[in-house]
Design an enzyme around this catalytic site. Structure first.
Site, PDB file in Angstrom:
ATOM      1  CB  SER A   1     -25.577  29.411 -10.045  1.00 22.20           C
ATOM      2  OG  SER A   1     -25.742  28.975 -11.549  1.00 22.20           O
TER       3      SER A   1
ATOM      4  CE  LYS B   1     -27.856  31.005 -12.354  1.00 22.89           C
ATOM      5  NZ  LYS B   1     -28.206  29.804 -13.001  1.00 22.89           N
TER       6      LYS B   1
ATOM      7  CE1 TYR C   1     -26.476  33.732 -15.341  1.00 31.54           C
ATOM      8  CE2 TYR C   1     -24.895  32.917 -17.140  1.00 31.54           C
ATOM      9  CZ  TYR C   1     -25.614  32.763 -16.169  1.00 31.54           C
ATOM     10  OH  TYR C   1     -25.798  31.436 -15.478  1.00 31.54           O
TER      11      TYR C   1
ATOM     12  CE1 TYR D   1     -29.704  26.269 -11.297  1.00 27.64           C
ATOM     13  CE2 TYR D   1     -28.191  24.775 -10.015  1.00 27.64           C
ATOM     14  CZ  TYR D   1     -28.465  26.010 -10.550  1.00 27.64           C
ATOM     15  OH  TYR D   1     -27.587  27.021 -10.389  1.00 27.64           O
TER      16      TYR D   1
ATOM     17  CB  VAL E   1     -21.363  24.716 -12.026  1.00 28.48           C
ATOM     18  CG1 VAL E   1     -22.552  24.138 -12.445  1.00 28.48           C
ATOM     19  CG2 VAL E   1     -21.087  26.124 -12.693  1.00 28.48           C
TER      20      VAL E   1
HETATM   21  N1  GLN Z   1     -22.181  30.482 -15.196  1.00 31.29           N
HETATM   22  C1  GLN Z   1     -22.724  29.270 -15.099  1.00 31.29           C
HETATM   23  C2  GLN Z   1     -23.647  28.796 -16.333  1.00 31.29           C
HETATM   24  O1  GLN Z   1     -24.295  29.607 -16.784  1.00 31.29           O
HETATM   25  C3  GLN Z   1     -23.615  28.854 -13.886  1.00 31.29           C
HETATM   26  C4  GLN Z   1     -24.338  27.830 -13.648  1.00 31.29           C
HETATM   27  C5  GLN Z   1     -24.407  27.129 -12.285  1.00 31.29           C
HETATM   28  O2  GLN Z   1     -23.663  27.598 -11.353  1.00 31.29           O
HETATM   29  N2  GLN Z   1     -25.214  26.201 -12.074  1.00 31.29           N
HETATM   30  O3  GLN Z   1     -23.515  27.965 -16.991  1.00 31.29           O
END
Ligand code: GLN
Length: 311
Positions: free
Chosen positions: A61, A64, A188, A236, A254
């Site tokens: 993420s 993003k 994605y 988050y 993550v």
């Molecule tokens: N690719 C992961 C997902 O969509 C990214 C989530 C994350 O890093 N928090 O679940």
């Protein structure tokens, strides 16, 4: 700075509670949680690192940030018709608010919002072209061509990403997904599977520092806004806790990576794969907290002002 990073890496190595590695993406589940790396790129051009700072990891993420930057480059403020700018207070992959808020995700850093930003920079291109643009942007930001997508990780997530598919279908049912769900999810998951080292990520984050000496890939106004979203939404439902403990804009993934910006001063990357209850790197968060304590870099800390007005 080097002594401080070495000390932070030692504190991390001695901590027996390393958190839990993400196991919902099978390809990431087997990673050794004992790893820890950190790198800092300062506005004066110097770079410092400690621990496993040259081991590539899945940025997940953290990507993003780059996706939002590309989407803003494509459509500018039009993006805010499709995604909000408020913290969600819910887990990164939650679907709860989407129904109540008519398919407009709260912000571009939760998964639903990130699917919208991916759909935005994908519009009118093939996934291959869009991903090429993303990787070129990251390489230019880091000034390093040795940055790649891990195909195995991407495929592993596509094969197991039921939640993200449901989020995308839900967005589509509200007319907030322009390309096909399969195309957006494929793009994605590949975007999330970009691999970088802490050193590369710290260098790639320099365009958000807001200093004249740094790569000018986005306007001043845009980088301030991206930093604001990182502060309010980058972790988050743990965003408030991160602001409380660290006090700098940051974005987690993550894979265990976190990119933090000290405006005007530095871009800092940390990686340790074990996660806390919010899905953010446990040792990474603790390391950033220690760094903020030792440097006084919280954006909420101003130099002591005397009553006569002198600093
Ligand atoms: N690719 C992961 C997902 O969509 C990214 C989530 C994350 O890093 N928090 O679940």
């Amino acid at each position: 700075m080097q002594d401080l990073l070495t000390e932070i890496a030692e504190v991390a190595a001695e901590n027996p509670d390393k958190g839990e590695v993400a196991n919902y993406i099978p390809e990431l589940a087997g990673i050794d949680p004992g790893q820890f790396g950190m790198a800092i790129a300062l506005a004066d051009g110097s770079v410092f690192s400690a621990g496993d700072a040259d081991v590539p990891f899945s940025i997940q993420s953290v990507s993003k940030i780059f996706a939002l930057t590309l989407a803003l480059g494509r459509v500018g403020d039009q993006i805010w018709r499709r995604v909000g700018r408020e913290p969600s207070g819910l887990a990164f992959d939650s679907i709860l608010l989407l129904e109540r808020e008519n398919g407009i995700p709260r912000n571009p850093f939760i998964n639903a919002g990130a699917l919208v930003t991916t759909d935005t920079y994908l519009a009118g291109s093939s996934p291959r072209e869009a991903l090429g643009e993303l990787v070129r942007f990251v390489r230019a930001a880091a000034d390093d061509d040795d940055i790649h997508i891990n195909e195995k990780v991407a495929r592993s997530e596509i094969a197991s990403g039921h939640r993200n598919f449901s989020l995308a279908h839900y967005l589509a049912s509200h007319g907030n997904m322009y390309s096909s769900v399969d195309k957006v999810l494929g793009t994605y998951c590949h975007q999330c599977a970009v691999e970088m080292t802490c050193r590369q990520l710290a260098l790639a984050g320099r365009f958000l520092i807001d200093a004249d000496s740094m790569p000018a890939l986005v306007s001043v106004e845009r980088r301030r806004r991206i930093n604001a979203l990182m502060m309010t939404c980058g972790h988050y439902d743990g965003s408030g806790d991160f602001a409380f403990r660290v006090g700098m804009p940051g974005k987690s993934g993550v894979g265990g990576g976190i990119l933090v910006i000290s405006p005007g001063r530095a871009s800092i990357a940390v990686w340790s794969p074990g996660l806390n209850q919010y899905g953010n790197s446990k040792l990474g968060t603790e390391a950033m907290e220690l760094l903020a304590q030792k440097t006084g870099w919280s954006v909420f800390g101003v130099p002591h002002v005397r009553t006569d007005g002198d600093v």
